[in-house]
Design a protein around this motif. Structure first.
Motif, PDB file in Angstrom:
ATOM      1  N   THR A  83       6.049  63.746   8.072  1.00 55.16           N
ATOM      2  CA  THR A  83       4.697  63.728   7.513  1.00 55.16           C
ATOM      3  C   THR A  83       4.223  62.293   7.326  1.00 55.16           C
ATOM      4  OG1 THR A  83       3.278  64.484   5.720  1.00 55.16           O
ATOM      5  CG2 THR A  83       5.524  63.879   5.126  1.00 55.16           C
ATOM      6  N   ARG A  84       2.935  62.100   7.455  1.00 58.77           N
ATOM      7  CA  ARG A  84       2.334  60.784   7.215  1.00 58.77           C
ATOM      8  C   ARG A  84       1.766  60.700   5.798  1.00 58.77           C
ATOM      9  NH1 ARG A  84       4.683  61.136  11.308  1.00 58.77           N
ATOM     10  NH2 ARG A  84       4.129  60.307  13.328  1.00 58.77           N
TER      11      ARG A  84
ATOM     12  N   GLY B  43      10.604  61.951   7.300  1.00 58.81           N
ATOM     13  CA  GLY B  43       9.540  61.022   7.650  1.00 58.81           C
ATOM     14  C   GLY B  43       8.560  61.581   8.667  1.00 58.81           C
TER      15      GLY B  43
ATOM     16  N   TRP C 228      -0.671  72.230   3.238  1.00 54.97           N
ATOM     17  CA  TRP C 228       0.261  71.141   3.514  1.00 54.97           C
ATOM     18  C   TRP C 228       1.674  71.501   3.048  1.00 54.97           C
ATOM     19  CZ3 TRP C 228       2.820  67.544   0.215  1.00 54.97           C
ATOM     20  CH2 TRP C 228       3.390  66.454   0.873  1.00 54.97           C
TER      21      TRP C 228
ATOM     22  N   PRO D 253       2.764  60.580   2.078  1.00 56.13           N
ATOM     23  CA  PRO D 253       3.802  60.493   1.050  1.00 56.13           C
ATOM     24  C   PRO D 253       3.443  61.411  -0.128  1.00 56.13           C
ATOM     25  CG  PRO D 253       2.953  58.309   1.632  1.00 56.13           C
ATOM     26  CD  PRO D 253       2.081  59.321   2.299  1.00 56.13           C
ATOM     27  N   ALA D 254       4.438  62.082  -0.669  1.00 53.97           N
ATOM     28  CA  ALA D 254       4.193  63.002  -1.789  1.00 53.97           C
ATOM     29  C   ALA D 254       3.480  62.324  -2.958  1.00 53.97           C
ATOM     30  CB  ALA D 254       5.501  63.647  -2.238  1.00 53.97           C
TER      31      ALA D 254
ATOM     32  N   GLY E  60       5.224  70.078   4.249  1.00 51.68           N
ATOM     33  CA  GLY E  60       4.943  68.704   3.848  1.00 51.68           C
ATOM     34  C   GLY E  60       5.984  68.105   2.913  1.00 51.68           C
ATOM     35  N   LEU E  61       6.454  68.904   1.970  1.00 54.91           N
ATOM     36  CA  LEU E  61       7.476  68.400   1.039  1.00 54.91           C
ATOM     37  C   LEU E  61       8.821  68.238   1.731  1.00 54.91           C
ATOM     38  CD1 LEU E  61       6.600  70.335  -2.234  1.00 54.91           C
ATOM     39  CD2 LEU E  61       6.257  67.910  -1.732  1.00 54.91           C
ATOM     40  N   ARG E  62       9.200  69.178   2.568  1.00 55.21           N
ATOM     41  CA  ARG E  62      10.470  69.079   3.301  1.00 55.21           C
ATOM     42  C   ARG E  62      10.452  67.895   4.263  1.00 55.21           C
ATOM     43  NH1 ARG E  62       9.308  74.412   3.734  1.00 55.21           N
ATOM     44  NH2 ARG E  62       8.759  74.190   5.929  1.00 55.21           N
ATOM     45  N   GLN E  63       9.290  67.592   4.809  1.00 55.44           N
ATOM     46  CA  GLN E  63       9.171  66.514   5.790  1.00 55.44           C
ATOM     47  C   GLN E  63       9.246  65.129   5.153  1.00 55.44           C
ATOM     48  OE1 GLN E  63       5.569  67.311   7.952  1.00 55.44           O
ATOM     49  NE2 GLN E  63       6.489  68.982   9.119  1.00 55.44           N
ATOM     50  N   GLN E  64       9.249  65.057   3.830  1.00 57.57           N
ATOM     51  CA  GLN E  64       9.388  63.769   3.153  1.00 57.57           C
ATOM     52  C   GLN E  64      10.719  63.115   3.520  1.00 57.57           C
ATOM     53  OE1 GLN E  64       6.876  62.357   0.924  1.00 57.57           O
ATOM     54  NE2 GLN E  64       5.833  63.957   2.077  1.00 57.57           N
ATOM     55  N   ARG E  65      11.767  63.923   3.630  1.00 57.77           N
ATOM     56  CA  ARG E  65      13.112  63.408   3.927  1.00 57.77           C
ATOM     57  C   ARG E  65      13.221  62.882   5.349  1.00 57.77           C
ATOM     58  NH1 ARG E  65      15.245  68.469   2.954  1.00 57.77           N
ATOM     59  NH2 ARG E  65      13.980  69.059   1.194  1.00 57.77           N
TER      60      ARG E  65
END
Length: 142
Positions: free
Chosen positions: A37-38, A35, A23, A40-41, A28-33
């Protein structure tokens, strides 16, 4: 039963490490900004940290043989399972959806999680939960 629970927990954790690494490596971490990724970190890392803490408590229980530690470990594992179910519920629709036309930037990182590892992690997690419960109840001796 105690050692079987430990073995199941360790194998489950190994699968979890594979999923976490996949992930993160897929953004996955970059996609937090954005949105994208489904997952949440806090959900991902809460699941990971609680599972690790519960495993440590279980190992301490094996060394100390105190039933309160077994029940504490079980309680933590229930919370871990609930977080895992939340991630699974968020993963299924992402996996079933066709890959977006935008390419990698618009594809959630969890879309790249291998189905066999997800399935094995979930099934072994459930088995671990049952084994820890049985051990806490004293089934099979200590």
């Amino acid at each position: 039963m105690d050692v079987a629970a430990l073995a199941a927990w360790v194998v489950t954790a190994l699968g979890g490490f594979v999923l976490l690494a996949r992930w993160i490596s897929r953004g996955g971490l970059r996609q937090q900004r954005t949105g994208t990724t489904r997952f949440p970190a806090p959900l991902v890392f809460g699941h990971f940290l609680l599972a690790a803490a519960g495993l440590v408590v279980w190992i301490v229980y094996l060394a100390a043989d105190r039933s309160a530690l077994a029940w504490t470990s079980f309680g933590v594992l229930v919370a871990v399972a609930l977080l895992g179910f939340a991630m699974f519920a968020r993963w299924v629709p992402v996996y079933r959806t066709a890959t977006p036309a935008g390419g990698e930037e618009t594809t959630p990182a969890e879309r790249h999680l291998p189905v066999p590892v997800v399935a094995a992690h979930g099934l072994l997690g459930a088995a671990t939960l049952v084994l820890v419960l049985l051990a806490a109840l004293g089934v099979g001796g200590s």
